[in-house]
Motif scaffolding. Sequence first.
Motif, PDB file in Angstrom:
ATOM      1  N   ARG A 235      -6.442 -12.954 -19.328  1.00  0.00           N
ATOM      2  CA  ARG A 235      -7.334 -13.802 -18.517  1.00  0.00           C
ATOM      3  C   ARG A 235      -8.309 -14.571 -19.407  1.00  0.00           C
ATOM      4  N   LYS A 236      -8.687 -13.985 -20.524  1.00  0.00           N
ATOM      5  CA  LYS A 236      -9.613 -14.627 -21.462  1.00  0.00           C
ATOM      6  C   LYS A 236      -8.887 -15.525 -22.468  1.00  0.00           C
ATOM      7  N   GLY A 237      -7.620 -15.780 -22.225  1.00  0.00           N
ATOM      8  CA  GLY A 237      -6.874 -16.708 -23.066  1.00  0.00           C
ATOM      9  C   GLY A 237      -6.320 -16.118 -24.340  1.00  0.00           C
ATOM     10  N   GLY A 238      -6.307 -14.801 -24.447  1.00  0.00           N
ATOM     11  CA  GLY A 238      -5.737 -14.155 -25.614  1.00  0.00           C
ATOM     12  C   GLY A 238      -6.578 -14.283 -26.873  1.00  0.00           C
ATOM     13  N   ILE A 239      -7.892 -14.457 -26.701  1.00  0.00           N
ATOM     14  CA  ILE A 239      -8.752 -14.541 -27.881  1.00  0.00           C
ATOM     15  C   ILE A 239      -9.004 -13.129 -28.419  1.00  0.00           C
ATOM     16  N   ASP A 240      -9.087 -13.027 -29.737  1.00  0.00           N
ATOM     17  CA  ASP A 240      -9.221 -11.724 -30.389  1.00  0.00           C
ATOM     18  C   ASP A 240     -10.390 -10.904 -29.859  1.00  0.00           C
TER      19      ASP A 240
ATOM     20  N   LYS B  43       6.352 -14.647 -30.408  1.00  0.00           N
ATOM     21  CA  LYS B  43       6.066 -13.576 -29.468  1.00  0.00           C
ATOM     22  C   LYS B  43       4.613 -13.648 -29.027  1.00  0.00           C
ATOM     23  N   LYS B  44       4.369 -13.246 -27.800  1.00  0.00           N
ATOM     24  CA  LYS B  44       3.002 -13.212 -27.294  1.00  0.00           C
ATOM     25  C   LYS B  44       2.299 -11.959 -27.776  1.00  0.00           C
ATOM     26  N   ASN B  45       1.025 -12.104 -28.064  1.00  0.00           N
ATOM     27  CA  ASN B  45       0.218 -10.934 -28.383  1.00  0.00           C
ATOM     28  C   ASN B  45      -0.190 -10.248 -27.095  1.00  0.00           C
ATOM     29  N   LEU B  46      -0.265  -8.945 -27.162  1.00  0.00           N
ATOM     30  CA  LEU B  46      -0.732  -8.133 -26.049  1.00  0.00           C
ATOM     31  C   LEU B  46      -1.862  -7.255 -26.557  1.00  0.00           C
ATOM     32  N   CYS B  47      -2.705  -6.821 -25.652  1.00  0.00           N
ATOM     33  CA  CYS B  47      -3.835  -5.959 -25.994  1.00  0.00           C
ATOM     34  C   CYS B  47      -3.514  -4.542 -25.533  1.00  0.00           C
ATOM     35  N   VAL B  48      -3.533  -3.605 -26.467  1.00  0.00           N
ATOM     36  CA  VAL B  48      -3.191  -2.217 -26.171  1.00  0.00           C
ATOM     37  C   VAL B  48      -4.217  -1.285 -26.817  1.00  0.00           C
ATOM     38  N   PRO B  49      -4.335  -0.068 -26.305  1.00  0.00           N
ATOM     39  CA  PRO B  49      -5.238   0.896 -26.955  1.00  0.00           C
ATOM     40  C   PRO B  49      -4.721   1.264 -28.347  1.00  0.00           C
ATOM     41  N   LYS B  50      -5.638   1.536 -29.261  1.00  0.00           N
ATOM     42  CA  LYS B  50      -5.260   2.012 -30.581  1.00  0.00           C
ATOM     43  C   LYS B  50      -4.691   3.424 -30.456  1.00  0.00           C
TER      44      LYS B  50
ATOM     45  N   GLN C 142      -6.343  -2.966 -29.836  1.00  0.00           N
ATOM     46  CA  GLN C 142      -5.781  -3.827 -30.867  1.00  0.00           C
ATOM     47  C   GLN C 142      -4.732  -4.728 -30.237  1.00  0.00           C
ATOM     48  N   THR C 143      -4.408  -5.814 -30.907  1.00  0.00           N
ATOM     49  CA  THR C 143      -3.328  -6.664 -30.417  1.00  0.00           C
ATOM     50  C   THR C 143      -2.019  -6.242 -31.067  1.00  0.00           C
ATOM     51  N   THR C 144      -0.945  -6.521 -30.364  1.00  0.00           N
ATOM     52  CA  THR C 144       0.391  -6.204 -30.841  1.00  0.00           C
ATOM     53  C   THR C 144       1.363  -7.208 -30.245  1.00  0.00           C
ATOM     54  N   THR C 145       2.535  -7.330 -30.835  1.00  0.00           N
ATOM     55  CA  THR C 145       3.581  -8.153 -30.237  1.00  0.00           C
ATOM     56  C   THR C 145       4.614  -7.270 -29.540  1.00  0.00           C
ATOM     57  N   LYS C 146       4.435  -5.953 -29.623  1.00  0.00           N
ATOM     58  CA  LYS C 146       5.350  -5.023 -28.961  1.00  0.00           C
ATOM     59  C   LYS C 146       4.967  -4.917 -27.485  1.00  0.00           C
ATOM     60  N   ASP C 147       5.843  -5.375 -26.639  1.00  0.00           N
ATOM     61  CA  ASP C 147       5.608  -5.414 -25.200  1.00  0.00           C
ATOM     62  C   ASP C 147       5.754  -4.010 -24.592  1.00  0.00           C
ATOM     63  N   PRO C 148       4.683  -3.475 -23.979  1.00  0.00           N
ATOM     64  CA  PRO C 148       4.756  -2.144 -23.381  1.00  0.00           C
ATOM     65  C   PRO C 148       5.363  -2.130 -21.973  1.00  0.00           C
ATOM     66  N   SER C 149       5.914  -3.262 -21.521  1.00  0.00           N
ATOM     67  CA  SER C 149       6.518  -3.329 -20.186  1.00  0.00           C
ATOM     68  C   SER C 149       7.627  -2.295 -20.038  1.00  0.00           C
ATOM     69  N   TYR C 150       7.827  -1.838 -18.826  1.00  0.00           N
ATOM     70  CA  TYR C 150       8.898  -0.886 -18.544  1.00  0.00           C
ATOM     71  C   TYR C 150       9.342  -1.081 -17.095  1.00  0.00           C
ATOM     72  N   GLY C 151      10.629  -0.887 -16.864  1.00  0.00           N
ATOM     73  CA  GLY C 151      11.155  -1.020 -15.509  1.00  0.00           C
ATOM     74  C   GLY C 151      10.684  -2.316 -14.856  1.00  0.00           C
ATOM     75  N   LYS C 152      10.118  -2.204 -13.661  1.00  0.00           N
ATOM     76  CA  LYS C 152       9.622  -3.374 -12.941  1.00  0.00           C
ATOM     77  C   LYS C 152       8.179  -3.706 -13.299  1.00  0.00           C
ATOM     78  N   CYS C 153       7.563  -2.908 -14.157  1.00  0.00           N
ATOM     79  CA  CYS C 153       6.164  -3.115 -14.553  1.00  0.00           C
ATOM     80  C   CYS C 153       6.130  -4.037 -15.768  1.00  0.00           C
ATOM     81  N   LYS C 154       5.734  -5.281 -15.546  1.00  0.00           N
ATOM     82  CA  LYS C 154       5.727  -6.297 -16.598  1.00  0.00           C
ATOM     83  C   LYS C 154       4.302  -6.623 -17.012  1.00  0.00           C
ATOM     84  N   TYR C 155       4.031  -6.557 -18.310  1.00  0.00           N
ATOM     85  CA  TYR C 155       2.709  -6.806 -18.857  1.00  0.00           C
ATOM     86  C   TYR C 155       2.468  -8.271 -19.193  1.00  0.00           C
ATOM     87  N   VAL C 156       3.533  -9.063 -19.322  1.00  0.00           N
ATOM     88  CA  VAL C 156       3.384 -10.497 -19.609  1.00  0.00           C
ATOM     89  C   VAL C 156       4.141 -11.317 -18.600  1.00  0.00           C
TER      90      VAL C 156
END
Length: 90
Positions: A61-66, A3-10, A76-90
Amino acid sequence: MGKKNLCVPKDGVGDAKLQPNLDWACGQDVECGPIQPDVVCIEPAAVRSRATFAMNSYYRRKGGIDSACDFSSTAQTTTKDPSYGKCKYV
């Protein structure tokens, strides 16, 4: 394939800290078009939702570096994708 990591607010980080993250990330030449008024990722129009999109766009854009997912210790990073409907985060 992992799974891809995503960056989300804590959890618990409020709008007063997320709005500057949103403004800064969108000023760093990242894709913030989808969170502008009347486009696919504007609903919900909450600061948290829009900041999540912008912060993750910067992180990707920064290549997913921590270090690209810190935002003054509000993200924080997470593997839980916050995408919804037509709004895709990855």
